[in-house]
Scaffold this motif. Sequence first.
Motif, PDB file in Angstrom:
ATOM      1  N   SER A  49      17.032   9.434  -4.558  1.00 29.56           N
ATOM      2  CA  SER A  49      16.298   9.704  -5.797  1.00 29.56           C
ATOM      3  C   SER A  49      15.549  11.030  -5.672  1.00 29.56           C
ATOM      4  O   SER A  49      15.309  11.539  -4.564  1.00 29.56           O
ATOM      5  CB  SER A  49      15.317   8.574  -6.093  1.00 29.56           C
ATOM      6  OG  SER A  49      14.347   8.471  -5.049  1.00 29.56           O
ATOM      7  N   GLU A  50      15.156  11.591  -6.815  1.00 26.22           N
ATOM      8  CA  GLU A  50      14.478  12.889  -6.814  1.00 26.22           C
ATOM      9  C   GLU A  50      13.168  12.849  -6.032  1.00 26.22           C
ATOM     10  O   GLU A  50      12.795  13.822  -5.376  1.00 26.22           O
ATOM     11  CB  GLU A  50      14.214  13.344  -8.254  1.00 26.22           C
ATOM     12  CG  GLU A  50      15.482  13.750  -9.004  1.00 26.22           C
ATOM     13  CD  GLU A  50      15.175  14.317 -10.374  1.00 26.22           C
ATOM     14  OE1 GLU A  50      13.974  14.420 -10.708  1.00 26.22           O
ATOM     15  OE2 GLU A  50      16.129  14.661 -11.097  1.00 26.22           O
ATOM     16  N   ASP A  51      12.465  11.694  -6.095  1.00 27.46           N
ATOM     17  CA  ASP A  51      11.193  11.612  -5.364  1.00 27.46           C
ATOM     18  C   ASP A  51      11.371  11.179  -3.913  1.00 27.46           C
ATOM     19  O   ASP A  51      10.395  11.082  -3.153  1.00 27.46           O
ATOM     20  CB  ASP A  51      10.216  10.679  -6.085  1.00 27.46           C
ATOM     21  CG  ASP A  51      10.729   9.238  -6.179  1.00 27.46           C
ATOM     22  OD1 ASP A  51      11.772   8.924  -5.574  1.00 27.46           O
ATOM     23  OD2 ASP A  51      10.082   8.433  -6.870  1.00 27.46           O
ATOM     24  N   GLY A  52      12.626  10.903  -3.512  1.00 25.17           N
ATOM     25  CA  GLY A  52      12.910  10.574  -2.121  1.00 25.17           C
ATOM     26  C   GLY A  52      12.497   9.188  -1.676  1.00 25.17           C
ATOM     27  O   GLY A  52      12.535   8.883  -0.481  1.00 25.17           O
TER      28      GLY A  52
ATOM     29  N   SER B 207      26.054  12.486   3.585  1.00 27.59           N
ATOM     30  CA  SER B 207      24.835  11.949   2.979  1.00 27.59           C
ATOM     31  C   SER B 207      24.227  10.824   3.808  1.00 27.59           C
ATOM     32  O   SER B 207      23.050  10.470   3.612  1.00 27.59           O
ATOM     33  CB  SER B 207      25.125  11.421   1.569  1.00 27.59           C
ATOM     34  OG  SER B 207      26.037  10.329   1.629  1.00 27.59           O
TER      35      SER B 207
ATOM     36  N   TYR C  23      17.352   5.104  -2.533  1.00 27.85           N
ATOM     37  CA  TYR C  23      18.689   5.584  -2.872  1.00 27.85           C
ATOM     38  C   TYR C  23      19.022   5.150  -4.290  1.00 27.85           C
ATOM     39  O   TYR C  23      18.758   4.013  -4.687  1.00 27.85           O
ATOM     40  CB  TYR C  23      19.712   5.044  -1.880  1.00 27.85           C
ATOM     41  CG  TYR C  23      19.481   5.556  -0.468  1.00 27.85           C
ATOM     42  CD1 TYR C  23      19.608   6.906  -0.183  1.00 27.85           C
ATOM     43  CD2 TYR C  23      19.122   4.692   0.566  1.00 27.85           C
ATOM     44  CE1 TYR C  23      19.377   7.397   1.098  1.00 27.85           C
ATOM     45  CE2 TYR C  23      18.901   5.167   1.847  1.00 27.85           C
ATOM     46  CZ  TYR C  23      19.026   6.527   2.108  1.00 27.85           C
ATOM     47  OH  TYR C  23      18.796   7.005   3.377  1.00 27.85           O
ATOM     48  N   GLU C  24      19.638   6.071  -5.054  1.00 25.57           N
ATOM     49  CA  GLU C  24      19.958   5.815  -6.461  1.00 25.57           C
ATOM     50  C   GLU C  24      21.415   5.418  -6.665  1.00 25.57           C
ATOM     51  O   GLU C  24      21.735   4.746  -7.646  1.00 25.57           O
ATOM     52  CB  GLU C  24      19.653   7.061  -7.296  1.00 25.57           C
ATOM     53  CG  GLU C  24      18.174   7.345  -7.461  1.00 25.57           C
ATOM     54  CD  GLU C  24      17.482   6.331  -8.371  1.00 25.57           C
ATOM     55  OE1 GLU C  24      18.153   5.771  -9.252  1.00 25.57           O
ATOM     56  OE2 GLU C  24      16.278   6.102  -8.191  1.00 25.57           O
TER      57      GLU C  24
ATOM     58  N   LYS D  54      23.166   8.550  -2.610  1.00 23.28           N
ATOM     59  CA  LYS D  54      22.441   9.640  -3.272  1.00 23.28           C
ATOM     60  C   LYS D  54      20.979   9.244  -3.327  1.00 23.28           C
ATOM     61  O   LYS D  54      20.639   8.145  -3.764  1.00 23.28           O
ATOM     62  CB  LYS D  54      22.974   9.878  -4.687  1.00 23.28           C
ATOM     63  CG  LYS D  54      24.063  10.921  -4.762  1.00 23.28           C
ATOM     64  CD  LYS D  54      24.293  11.374  -6.193  1.00 23.28           C
ATOM     65  CE  LYS D  54      25.251  12.551  -6.243  1.00 23.28           C
ATOM     66  NZ  LYS D  54      25.457  13.019  -7.640  1.00 23.28           N
TER      67      LYS D  54
ATOM     68  N   ARG E 102      28.938  10.338 -14.091  1.00 24.45           N
ATOM     69  CA  ARG E 102      28.456   9.880 -12.782  1.00 24.45           C
ATOM     70  C   ARG E 102      29.481   8.961 -12.127  1.00 24.45           C
ATOM     71  O   ARG E 102      29.659   8.990 -10.897  1.00 24.45           O
ATOM     72  CB  ARG E 102      27.114   9.183 -12.930  1.00 24.45           C
ATOM     73  CG  ARG E 102      25.960  10.134 -13.229  1.00 24.45           C
ATOM     74  CD  ARG E 102      24.645   9.417 -13.448  1.00 24.45           C
ATOM     75  NE  ARG E 102      24.226   8.650 -12.275  1.00 24.45           N
ATOM     76  CZ  ARG E 102      23.156   7.852 -12.270  1.00 24.45           C
ATOM     77  NH1 ARG E 102      22.414   7.724 -13.378  1.00 24.45           N
ATOM     78  NH2 ARG E 102      22.816   7.196 -11.175  1.00 24.45           N
TER      79      ARG E 102
END
Length: 351
Positions: free
Chosen positions: A239-242, A134, A245-246, A237, A278
């Motif tokens: 985020s969904e919208d890029g 990652s 980082y989440e 990781k 998580r």
Amino acid sequence: ASEASAMWQSADGMPGSPSREDVTAALQFWTFFAAMHPLLTPVLWISEVLHTSPGPKIGDLVPVSFAGLNLVGLLAISQVRVLSNLVNGVLAALFFGCIGQGLAGGGDLSGYNLGLNDGGVRGCPSYAEVRQPSMKAFDVDKYQGRWYENAFHDWTQFTEVYDTTLDIELNADKSRWLDDFGLKGPSPTTSPRSFDKSPVANGAHYFLYGKVDKSTPGVLQETGFGVTFPNYIVDVKLSEDGTRYEEAIQFQCLEKGGVRVFEGINFLSRTPNLPADRLEDMHRRATAAGMDPYGSAPEQMHVVAHTDPETFTPIDNEWQQFWAGIGLPKLLALIESSTHSSFEDTGERVQ
């Protein structure tokens, strides 16, 4: 003792070995936190006794019964030599016994594992050994902002605190990193009767500084507590919208002369209270990175408690008014604001 001796003997030896100054700084770092934990425990216990003592209070702060009992005890210890020797002996035994337990790995493995080269491995791993896929094309810009620490293995931290956050900020040319480490303490769980009387009940901050080397994305040379150590960002990781980082797993390791003096592991996310699934996934990813021998297994990590940042209101009572009266909150706020201003406005280099 043999590991510490080997570390000291390696100093100023073969080319590439640590200097005496480096080894001394590492030993001072280790000694400071080895002592702080057994000193903090009785302070918190006394605070609980203070705030459960009955009767009227002096200045609405200290119960007369608590003050009187302490006065009698201090007079007895000062006047009776046998009692003084007994009390000093017991306190010394408890202090060194606690450190010995930490060295032997017999206590809290998440927050007070003082063993040198424990876990069946010597020294620290290289970044390549723990770096996960990652981290390919890692963008430090997306690492900025507020992180909540969800779990840790780290004896520079204390399991008695809560609401631990990291606010990450880069300077203009992205060559330096400021880690604004915030916390509150002690927690309502560990000190239910005294947590709201603490001078840091509404928060305190400590600052760590890092050098960002673009040739090794994910590795920062971070300075704090008088030593400089590599901070590895092992896994992230997106985020969904890029846009950021989440989740992130950080790993710090300090080695001198082939001896691992310290290891720290942080599970971070943008969520204060991470769901159990998580958190379990972060443990699996840390295991895949080969970090279990360094303390990433669930039984070796402390889960940090968090209040809801949306509903938390500052604590206000007689003790907080006392701290405000002597200027403590203003001092803490001044230190925080001046640190950020200095970081943003000057070209000071991290050593």
